[in-house]
Scaffold this motif. Structure first.
Motif, PDB file in Angstrom:
ATOM      1  N   TRP A 165       0.790  -1.234   0.000  1.00 15.56           N
ATOM      2  CA  TRP A 165       0.000   0.000   0.000  1.00 15.56           C
ATOM      3  C   TRP A 165       0.821   1.283   0.000  1.00 15.56           C
ATOM      4  O   TRP A 165       0.262   2.364  -0.186  1.00 15.56           O
ATOM      5  N   TRP A 166       2.116   1.199   0.214  1.00 16.96           N
ATOM      6  CA  TRP A 166       2.909   2.407   0.454  1.00 16.96           C
ATOM      7  C   TRP A 166       4.111   2.461  -0.465  1.00 16.96           C
ATOM      8  O   TRP A 166       4.859   1.492  -0.592  1.00 16.96           O
ATOM      9  N   GLN A 167       4.291   3.594  -1.078  1.00 17.99           N
ATOM     10  CA  GLN A 167       5.479   3.853  -1.873  1.00 17.99           C
ATOM     11  C   GLN A 167       6.218   5.015  -1.232  1.00 17.99           C
ATOM     12  O   GLN A 167       5.697   6.136  -1.189  1.00 17.99           O
ATOM     13  N   PRO A 168       7.433   4.794  -0.687  1.00 16.66           N
ATOM     14  CA  PRO A 168       8.157   5.886  -0.018  1.00 16.66           C
ATOM     15  C   PRO A 168       8.295   7.102  -0.922  1.00 16.66           C
ATOM     16  O   PRO A 168       8.706   6.993  -2.079  1.00 16.66           O
ATOM     17  N   GLY A 169       7.931   8.253  -0.383  1.00 21.31           N
ATOM     18  CA  GLY A 169       8.004   9.490  -1.142  1.00 21.31           C
ATOM     19  C   GLY A 169       6.750   9.795  -1.934  1.00 21.31           C
ATOM     20  O   GLY A 169       6.601  10.899  -2.462  1.00 21.31           O
ATOM     21  N   GLY A 170       5.829   8.824  -2.012  1.00 22.38           N
ATOM     22  CA  GLY A 170       4.590   9.044  -2.742  1.00 22.38           C
ATOM     23  C   GLY A 170       3.501   9.583  -1.835  1.00 22.38           C
ATOM     24  O   GLY A 170       3.715   9.904  -0.667  1.00 22.38           O
ATOM     25  N   GLU A 171       2.303   9.665  -2.386  1.00 24.12           N
ATOM     26  CA  GLU A 171       1.155  10.144  -1.615  1.00 24.12           C
ATOM     27  C   GLU A 171       0.748   9.082  -0.600  1.00 24.12           C
ATOM     28  O   GLU A 171       0.596   7.908  -0.939  1.00 24.12           O
ATOM     29  N   THR A 172       0.567   9.506   0.656  1.00 20.49           N
ATOM     30  CA  THR A 172       0.191   8.578   1.719  1.00 20.49           C
ATOM     31  C   THR A 172      -1.188   8.944   2.240  1.00 20.49           C
ATOM     32  O   THR A 172      -1.376  10.042   2.767  1.00 20.49           O
ATOM     33  N   PRO A 173      -2.168   8.059   2.105  1.00 21.44           N
ATOM     34  CA  PRO A 173      -3.500   8.347   2.648  1.00 21.44           C
ATOM     35  C   PRO A 173      -3.423   8.564   4.162  1.00 21.44           C
ATOM     36  O   PRO A 173      -2.603   7.950   4.846  1.00 21.44           O
ATOM     37  N   PHE A 174      -4.316   9.404   4.671  1.00 18.87           N
ATOM     38  CA  PHE A 174      -4.285   9.725   6.094  1.00 18.87           C
ATOM     39  C   PHE A 174      -4.496   8.484   6.953  1.00 18.87           C
ATOM     40  O   PHE A 174      -3.840   8.307   7.984  1.00 18.87           O
TER      41      PHE A 174
END
Length: 369
Positions: A165-174
């Motif tokens: 679910w997570w890409q470092p430096g990308g958009e992170t959902p709250f």
């Protein structure tokens, strides 16, 4: 060291918590006054190929043990406190309510107080502790065995979720920021997503239950801690050496000690957690042995006092550092260590007085600190 079910506190736990407070004061003094401070404990903060001065790196690294230890011991203290309250006749509902209230109070300190000071919402360690306490109030009903394996699943499997679910430096959902993935943004920051740290508190609670039960004389707490500590450190070496899963994108860039110890704290990687829990378990085992050897324990020793007033110390040391800020320019590491000593000298009588006040009024709002 057998657990005394009539004792109010275990000195070894307070000693370890006090050591953690001292190291934390050093880290935050470095944040305030060290012009060369290193803060690169995440793939979001680290630039590949960066070189670190050894003295600066290890000053930062020795403080890595603080958050895992404090949160683990918070879980242990919850188990012991719940047992003692049951012995005093308090109902399960009342015990759960106390834990929920304290957790909410601690989390709100981050959400309200520190966010107000920082000028934007900032969720740090108090947020993680408070939310974990509130969740643990319900999770502990599952029993020690289930809580243990859920904790292992969270700690060992959290990276699977992040990889999906997570890409470092990308958009992170709250929702992901407050649960698993850190955010260092202009609008808000989340340094301590709650769920990885919940796993550590759950492990601490299981250990607290083990202290109370004393089910096997062959596996005394000191021996269990020492065995688990070395096992965790062995797993750390294996995972760090394989340099794949468990490192949260903080891969080895060399074969020096600095490269091996430079692991992800934000969020806590499996390698980081194994390393810090392993060191913590060995240290706590040694302190428990020391407690059993000592015939008398000085009730006003500084380390003990700091450990018995940990949350108050946390809040007060920021106030002292802020008060000292106009008196010192940012400068050398040597100055940072000197200022840390000054902060501890200032805080000792304050923490001792607060402890005495809190003990005289055990049912006041001071119990939340």
């Amino acid at each position: 060291m057998p657990f005394d079910k009539n004792a109010q506190r275990i000195a070894a736990i307070d000693w370890l918590r006090g050591i953690v407070m001292i190291l934390m004061a050093l880290d935050h003094a470095s944040w305030f006054f060290n012009s060369q401070r290193i803060f690169a404990d995440s793939v979001l903060l680290y630039e590949p190929g960066a070189q670190f001065a050894a003295d600066q790196f290890f000053t930062r690294w020795i403080t890595h043990i603080c958050a895992p230890t404090f949160i683990f011991l918070a879980g242990t203290s919850i188990a012991i406190s719940n047992f003692q309250r049951q012995q005093q006749g308090m109902s399960t509902a009342a015990i759960d309510r106390e834990l929920l209230l304290r957790g909410a109070f601690i989390a709100l300190l981050d959400i309200a107080l520190f966010s107000f000071i920082g000028g934007k919402p900032v969720l740090q360690v108090l947020y993680a502790i408070g939310i974990s306490m509130m969740l643990l109030a319900h999770l502990q009903r599952l029993g020690a065995g289930t809580v243990f394996w859920l904790a292992i699943l969270i700690i060992a499997g959290g990276e699977l979720l992040l990889m999906a679910w997570w890409q470092p430096g990308g958009e992170t959902p709250f929702w992901l920021a407050i649960t698993f993935a850190p955010v260092f943004g202009e609008q808000y920051s989340v340094l301590y997503p709650a769920l990885p740290w919940l796993g550590l508190m759950m492990l601490g609670w299981v250990f607290g239950e083990r202290l109370i039960a004393q089910q096997s004389a062959a596996w005394k707490p000191e021996r269990l801690l020492m065995t688990c500590g070395w096992f965790a450190l062995t797993l750390f070496v294996v995972i760090r050496g394989l340099d794949g899963y468990g490192n949260l994108f903080m891969h080895l860039e060399g074969n020096t000690l600095v490269h091996w110890l430079h692991v992800s704290k934000y969020p806590p990687s499996l390698a980081y957690t194994l390393l810090e829990l392993g060191l913590m378990a060995i240290l706590l085992s040694l302190l428990m042995r020391l407690e059993s050897w000592k015939k008398t324990i000085h009730p006003n020793g500084p380390v003990l006092v700091f450990g018995q007033t940990a949350l108050f110390f946390y809040l007060a040391h920021f106030a002292v550092l802020t008060a000292l800020k106009p008196l010192f320019e940012r400068g050398s590491l040597e100055q940072t260590y000197g200022i840390t000593l000054l902060v501890l000298i200032i805080l000792y009588p304050i923490c001792r007085a607060y402890r005495n006040l809190k003990w005289r009024h055990p049912q006041s709002w001071l119990r939340f600190l």
